[in-house]
Write an enzyme that holds these catalytic residues in place. Sequence first.
Site, PDB file in Angstrom:
ATOM      1  N   TYR A  98       0.834  -1.210   0.000  1.00 41.89           N
ATOM      2  CA  TYR A  98       0.000   0.000   0.000  1.00 41.89           C
ATOM      3  C   TYR A  98       0.868   1.259   0.000  1.00 41.89           C
ATOM      4  CZ  TYR A  98      -4.320  -2.620   0.625  1.00 41.89           C
ATOM      5  OH  TYR A  98      -5.395  -3.445   0.420  1.00 41.89           O
ATOM      6  N   GLU A 140      -8.134  -7.459   5.313  1.00 35.14           N
ATOM      7  CA  GLU A 140      -7.268  -8.480   4.727  1.00 35.14           C
ATOM      8  C   GLU A 140      -6.503  -9.265   5.788  1.00 35.14           C
ATOM      9  OE1 GLU A 140      -5.200  -6.098   1.820  1.00 35.14           O
ATOM     10  OE2 GLU A 140      -7.124  -5.622   0.875  1.00 35.14           O
TER      11      GLU A 140
END
Length: 390
Positions: A98, A140
Site C-alpha cells: 500500500y 485483509e
Amino acid sequence: MLSEKSRPLIEATLPLVGARMGAITPNFYSRMFAAHPELLDGLFSRANQNNGEQQKALAGSIAGFASALVANPDVVPEQMLSRISHKHTSLGITEDQYDIVYKYLFEAIAEELADVITSEIAGAWSEVYWLMANAMIKIEKGLYALQANDKMWMPWTVVEKNPAGTDCMTFVLEPADGTPVTAGRPGQYVSVKVALPDGLLQCRQYSLSADVESTTRRVFTTKRDDGGEVSPVLHNNVKVGDVIELSNPYGDLTLDGEGAIVLATAGIGCTPSASALRALATAGEDREVLVLHAEKNLEAWALREQMTTDVDAIDSATLQLWLEEPTDGFHKGFMTLDGLDIPTDASLYVCGPLPFMKAIRNQAIDAGIPAARIHYEVFGPDLWLAGAAS
C-alpha cells in the site's frame, strides 16, 4: 472517519478528480511498473492492464469510496471494500505494498492535477487514500488469519481435466504436499497461477464449482478465452499429472442462512451458483430455491448435468432456463424476471456478463427484492463499481 477539514475539499474536488481519474490511473500504473516491474510477474494482470479494465476499476473504487465518505463522513464503508479485499488476499497483497501504491498514485495525481492541486487538496485526498487502505489492510489481515495455513501459494496436482460445455473445462486437483488445506464456502474462488509461454507468471481467479468444503480436492471450471492469457494455457498446456499453484479460497458471495434463494446466472457465470446448489443438495436443504440460467444453447451450458441433478435432489428447487437458440420446453431469448413468482423473502445471487447482471438487478428491485439482499460476483476487475462512480 473523514475529518471535518477534509470533507469540504473532497466534496468540492470529487467531480474534477473523478473526471480526471481516466488519466491519473494509467499514469500511476506506468510509474509503478517502471519502478517495480516484478509486480507484473505473478500479481497484476498484464491482460487487464493492456485492455484498461484494471485502470477503470481502480478509478471507480477510489471515486466510489470518496463519494461514500462525503455522504457519510463518520463511517468507513467497509462492506463496500470487502469485495476488493477478498480479491487482494487471493493474490497475496501485503501491507507494505500500500505504501508503494500511495507513492506512485500521488505522483500521478500531482502531475495530472498540477493546474489545480494545492497542499490542502493533496492532504485531503491523502486522508481518503489511507482511510481506504487502512480499512482494507484490517479486513485483509482478518481474512488471512482465517486460513488453515500461512502460505500464499500451494502446489496442487491436476488429477482430472474434463470437457464441460462449449469451450469450457473442469479441473479437479489434489494437494501435492502436506500443507493444511482451508475448506472453502459455496460461491468462493481460488487464484490459479501459471507460467505463460514467455515465462511471465500470471494469476486469475476461478470460482470453485463443486466440493467446495473439501480439504482433499479443489474443483473449478473455466471457459477458454482465446484472447486471454491464462485460460488458453490451462486448456491447451496443463495436463493431468501437472502441478500448479493455487491460493486459499476467498470471496464474499456466499449464501445467507435464511429465506428463499434465487440463483440467476448466464454463461460461465453459473460456476459460483453451481457450488452453492451442490452444497444445498448435499445438506438436504428445505428452503425454496429458484435456479435461473441463460445460455446460447443447451450444449454450451458448462455445468448442465451437475446443476440439473442437484435441482432434482432438492424437493423445493425449480429450474428456469433461457436459450438464445430456441429449444422446445425452455424460454426463448434473454432472461427476464417478469412473470416469475419470486418469494418476498428471497435473496438473489447473480453472476454473468455485466450488462446481464445490471438488467437482472434492476428487474429484481422492481419486483420488490431489497437491494441489500441482491448479491453479485464480477469475474475480473469490478467494472460495476467503476461504472457507478463515473
